[in-house]
Motif scaffolding. Structure first.
Motif, PDB file in Angstrom:
ATOM      1  N   SER A 116      37.485  35.192  37.135  1.00 39.30           N
ATOM      2  CA  SER A 116      38.846  34.972  37.955  1.00 39.30           C
ATOM      3  C   SER A 116      38.301  34.963  39.251  1.00 39.30           C
ATOM      4  CB  SER A 116      39.800  36.019  37.683  1.00 39.30           C
ATOM      5  OG  SER A 116      39.460  37.318  37.933  1.00 39.30           O
ATOM      6  N   ARG A 118      35.424  41.227  27.613  1.00 38.22           N
ATOM      7  CA  ARG A 118      36.886  41.506  27.765  1.00 38.22           C
ATOM      8  C   ARG A 118      37.164  41.140  28.978  1.00 38.22           C
ATOM      9  NH1 ARG A 118      35.997  45.712  24.045  1.00 38.22           N
ATOM     10  NH2 ARG A 118      37.667  45.648  22.338  1.00 38.22           N
ATOM     11  N   LEU A 119      36.322  41.171  30.073  1.00 40.96           N
ATOM     12  CA  LEU A 119      36.553  40.902  31.316  1.00 40.96           C
ATOM     13  C   LEU A 119      36.627  39.310  31.688  1.00 40.96           C
ATOM     14  CD1 LEU A 119      34.618  43.434  33.345  1.00 40.96           C
ATOM     15  CD2 LEU A 119      37.018  43.171  33.265  1.00 40.96           C
ATOM     16  N   LEU A 131      32.619  44.918  27.402  1.00 39.93           N
ATOM     17  CA  LEU A 131      33.179  45.107  28.764  1.00 39.93           C
ATOM     18  C   LEU A 131      33.134  43.504  29.274  1.00 39.93           C
ATOM     19  CD1 LEU A 131      31.911  48.079  30.899  1.00 39.93           C
ATOM     20  CD2 LEU A 131      34.325  47.629  30.105  1.00 39.93           C
TER      21      LEU A 131
END
Lengths: 675, 675
Positions: free
Chosen positions: A230, A217-218, A214
């Motif tokens: 981000s 991918r994040l 996870l």
């Protein structure tokens, strides 16, 4: 020097024609002219066709230093299912104030030999209310802006029809007002459903991936193999108490906490929405496709105006504030009981981007050419049912001192005005001088013991012939609304919305009862039949009421007490002798208190047909115990909403919906059959 | 007299910055100026903010007598999942034609001493292409309009990002292009879902009411006890062969036929839509609320652009035609097998009212200030994937003779261009002179046997270094697209969309192969890196191709043959040696033929990644049998769509969707992170 105004005197016809025929009988003024009369230049707005413009929020910054006009809120007595004409009264009053009672400056110039600027150069006046159309021709003054909600398209095609007012008191063009407008509700639908998709997809992806996968991918590595967060991720990191800025520095435990939201599907309160009366979406099962691997879940669609995002739009005060509110909307809890927000899902920024134009109110006009700001339309049921704070704020600056802003609050004053005062004014910091309570002989007769009034069925004889006793008995409802509203520190004016079947004696009885209950004034108004001219007396009463208020705004409850205390204060204003909480309600109150949300104002979700929880209890019931079935929260919008009984948030269509009559004349392009 | 144009020469930077940074580096021209340059006056359009305007359909009536410009369609070779730059080429080519190759009138005036009208008074020119900005200052000529599709918001927030082109060939402002635009997709969503709600509610009400009760509700008596049909009801009466105009005259049998649609729930093909990538709505159960009394049904949501209403918008030619098409959309069958339409449900007029503004195309601009019409965006999958007929028609009149309209067709030429010719041109009556096929070295290498190209994964080494043999081998794909496209009677120009890793030898090989396959020309284009300047050679080739076409348009199949014959003609163009129909497909073909729909064109729903049904079969496969799994119909839009394999009509969101990067700068109001 002759007097001249661009406001339009509409020739009235009797009997009153159909709403759409009246609306179509008038050529609307180009909205840039309406804007110009409000001292707005093309930099201040974006045109949406010829008769709508979005007034940009920057106007508020620009006018920050200028003074506000008078602020008037329109509420009503407990209504019949037919409605008592609050919108129509709101529009009619503004037509009276703007087109008939423009008392501030009575000098209009149509001479070509005098330069306006020169002529007025030595007169002291408030520039906010003056406008030179050109250096030679015309000086126009508007002292009033109407602020109304954008209607949902659901009822427009369903049973109720549109919401542009009625008779000679309407917002025009009524088809543009009722359909699409400038896309705000569509933006809300899009934003609401993007968040919904993000929730289910996140649960799905979390179910098939390890913490590490996870996280990979994040925060994927870029070409140089470097990871970064981000901007929106820092909000979650901060919430988790992680101050690291480099993803590679996170410990495995921190990676798990950050990447896995661990949403408890049973706790999800966020539903999808649609601006359609679609009863088959009231309860649905989703995720039944083979690729969704059995992650089915029961959920529902609400009508779009019931979305928390609509409530956010109505209560926000700036773009930055809206970004904040949208990000902190809570969609449910993690399995360990922590609230999960839109920003936790990484989508708060995208929601704001979808809503960036919706934050600007839409300028339209009344039949008589006075300006209207249409903005937001939160459900008056599970939300606060008032138009937006930003529209009211802009309007108050535009009319300036001595001018009037008339804003409508949904449902009866027990719901609409109460939420206007305790929620909307609390967030806006604004204070109304005058509150109007709209009453009809019809509704008062019902409260006095008249037979049930049912939409779509003919009215009982009792409503069509004189019965003063019934009216007098029903005034207990009006009296309680007056007492409650007066307690906020405003002057209360009762507007008796006159129907052709009303008699002098009946109208007189209402006026007497109003004054006895403490109203500042009570006035008969025939704006439906006569437009602004029919509301001149009401306008004069409102002017006096505004000029003669001295008290500060007094809220019904302070924020810094417990949720239950606040609920009980409101229940008391309904006439209840106590409050009963379900087990579920107790649990929720405890949870929200623990989560730190107990300082929010309360937004009661209660039937509009009675002060009590029982829609059949007319008049002014008292001594009842108000049952609280459940308690929910709109954290982004900023209120806790207790449910008194079951609230439907998705209307249905009848066998023969309004749409059977709606079509387009393909040669003229005109809409026909819209009501 | 010096030369001057308002078109903007953008300073290019190398390496090419991010799309949003390029887009934000340029101040867009007010759209009223762009409109003025096209000879449009404010009566011809409605502004939607400063940079968008809806061009009204009435322009088409006004220009009915004038001649069209050249018509250019942009297709592509069979693409990789990364896309080969069709949109970017479309925009770049227009920037070249409009900003660099404006060859029609080369006189520009900036002298203040000469009056334009006087100066040109004795010069013969085509007024359609000239515009006096004022009497003294400037003369501007646009000879090109770009016509593109409106993108879905789903991918914008999902994986793909926006669709405004890229690099120095973009439509601006890109955030307004990608989000909401002027509300057309929102209108489609609203109309689609109103029809869906009408279907389920009608089934529900029919299930609980007798024929007579239904009829009473559909045609209620007025106050005088008289019944009447609404206009839309006459459409159903006509279909049923009932010519009576007074409801009271209907026999009980006629009442039953009229009032009971008797929809077979299993036959319903109409789904709800949402412009969001929401995979959990791919299969759902609705009607589970207690008030819906067990009338549960399995259904699904599609993404809005897959709605038949989007296809109607793209293929309609006038408001009256749209009313007709929306009314005759078939939502399923009655239990006796008759098609049930939107007008049978009484909602065709309301759908048209919801779509009345959407029918007007939206005017925007390229980075270099040339005009763009954005309109419609039907799924290139189960629909025809082309922008609207009305936008192309308006554009062709606006550019006038010698001018250019460049329109894009979705996916590879086997799908996009084929449907452009056989469906869109068939309905519009328009004929293109030139068809562009966009090719990339990357995709050709893949077709030549290169390793799989996967979105989100780094490209294999083979794609980054010279390999002429691989390129040459891949040209079989390009060659078949050229042959197929040329057969329509147009000149084919191959646009080689140049990447920085391409070598001279590779590019040369493509040019040779193109000419050998019968292309009119094959040109290297660097519009991504250089904007219009990079596409000047392409522009010149397109001009020549347009001026030198002599053949009439030849369709791939006539309409008046059977559904199967038409499918087989298309399959043959794919390289198939035959077609295999599933039992379901056979059944549907039989049904549509029986219902009288066999005369419609065919819209193949096939993978875009191969000529065949097998996405892995690259190059130019042949000799395969094309399987037809199912056959469906969009009767309102006007096509039959056979399904080759399974088509997803609802995308999903990845673990980290684009929205993680999207936010708003709350001080400037600018959108950030949109790609």
């Amino acid at each position: 020097m002759s007097s001249s105004k661009t406001v339009r005197k509409v020739q009235v016809v009797s009997p009153v024609p159909a709403d759409i025929d009246i609306a179509n009988s008038v050529e609307p003024i180009h909205i840039s002219q309406i804007a110009q009369h409000l001292n707005l230049t093309p930099n201040h707005y974006d045109l949406y066709g010829k008769y709508k413009a979005k007034v940009l929020l920057s106007v508020l910054d620009e006018l920050q230093g200028s003074q506000d006009g008078y602020y008037v809120v329109v509420g009503g007595i407990t209504p019949t299912p037919l409605g008592e004409g609050k919108s129509t009264t709101t529009v009619g009053l503004c037509q009276a104030l703007g087109a008939y009672l423009d008392k501030k400056v009575d000098l209009f110039l149509s001479s070509t030999s005098v330069d306006c600027a020169t002529y007025f150069s030595d007169i002291e006046f408030n520039v906010g209310n003056l406008k030179f159309l050109s250096s030679k021709y015309l000086l126009i003054i508007f002292t009033v802006v109407t602020c109304v909600r954008q209607p949902s398209q659901g009822p427009t095609f369903g049973i109720k029809g549109g919401a542009a007012g009625g008779g000679y008191s309407q917002v025009i063009p009524m088809d543009e007002f009722n359909l699409h407008l400038t896309g705000d509700i569509h933006a809300i639908t899009a934003a609401n459903n993007l968040l919904a998709a993000a929730i289910d997809t996140r649960i799905f992806h979390e179910s098939t991936q390890s913490d590490k996968a996870l996280f990979n991918r994040l925060c994927p590595p870029n070409k140089e193999g470097k990871r970064s967060f981000s901007d929106v991720m820092f909000k979650r990191l901060e919430k988790l108490g992680i101050s690291k800025t480099n993803p590679d520095d996170l410990t495995p435990e921190e990676i798990g906490k950050f990447a896995r939201l661990d949403i408890d599907p049973a706790s999800i309160t966020w539903r999808r929405v649609m601006d359609i009366n679609d009863r088959f979406l009231r309860k649905i099962t989703i995720g039944q496709g083979p690729d969704e691997k059995g992650k089915v879940r029961e959920t529902a669609f609400d009508i779009s105006v019931a979305s928390e995002i609509m409530a956010v739009l109505a209560l926000t005060t700036s773009l930055a504030d809206m970004r904040e509110r949208l990000g902190k909307m809570v969609i449910g809890n993690s399995k360990s009981g922590d609230p999960v927000t839109a920003d936790d899902l990484g989508v708060g920024g995208a929601l704001t981007v979808l809503m960036k134009d919706a934050i600007n109110p839409t300028l339209m006009q009344t039949l008589e050419g006075t300006p209207v700001l249409v903005h937001a339309g939160p459900f008056a049921n599970i939300a606060h049912g008032n138009s937006s704070i930003v529209a009211d704020k802009i309007a108050l600056k535009l009319v300036g001192p001595g001018g009037y802003v008339v804003t409508e609050a949904g449902f009866g004053a027990d719901i609409g005005t109460e939420k206007f005062m305790n929620i909307k004014c609390r967030y806006s910091g604004l204070k109304p001088q005058c509150a109007i309570i709209v009453a009809t002989i019809r509704a008062l007769k019902m409260h006095g013991g008249g037979p049930a009034v049912v939409a779509g069925k003919p009215l009982d004889h009792a409503y069509l012939t004189e019965n003063v006793a019934l009216v007098e008995a029903g005034c207990v409802n009006l009296a309680r609304h007056i007492t409650n509203t007066k307690a906020y520190g405003v002057n209360v004016v009762v507007a008796i919305n006159k129907f052709s079947t009303d008699t002098e004696a009946e109208l007189h009885a209402v006026r007497n009862a109003s004054l006895a209950a403490g109203a500042y004034d009570a006035v008969i108004s025939s704006h439906h039949a006569h437009g602004g001219r029919g509301a001149v007396d009401l306008g004069i009463a409102v002017q006096k009421a505004c000029e003669n208020v001295a008290q500060p705004l007094k809220f019904l409850y302070p924020l810094d007490v417990g949720i239950k205390e606040k609920i009980e204060a409101i229940a008391k204003s309904y006439g209840a002798s106590g409050v009963e909480y379900s087990e579920q309600a107790e649990k929720q109150i405890e949870m929200y208190t623990k989560q730190g949300f107990s300082g929010l104002p309360i937004c009661m979700a209660k039937t509009q047909y009675s002060f009590s929880d029982n829609a059949a209890a007319k008049g002014a019931p008292s001594g009842f115990i108000l049952p609280i079935r459940d308690v929910r929260a709109s954290i982004g919008a900023g209120f806790i909403y207790p449910l008194v009984g079951t609230m439907s948030t998705m209307p249905g269509l009848p066998t023969r919906p309004c749409f059977y009559d709606i079509d387009i004349d393909t040669t003229t392009g005109k809409v026909i059959g819209l009501s």
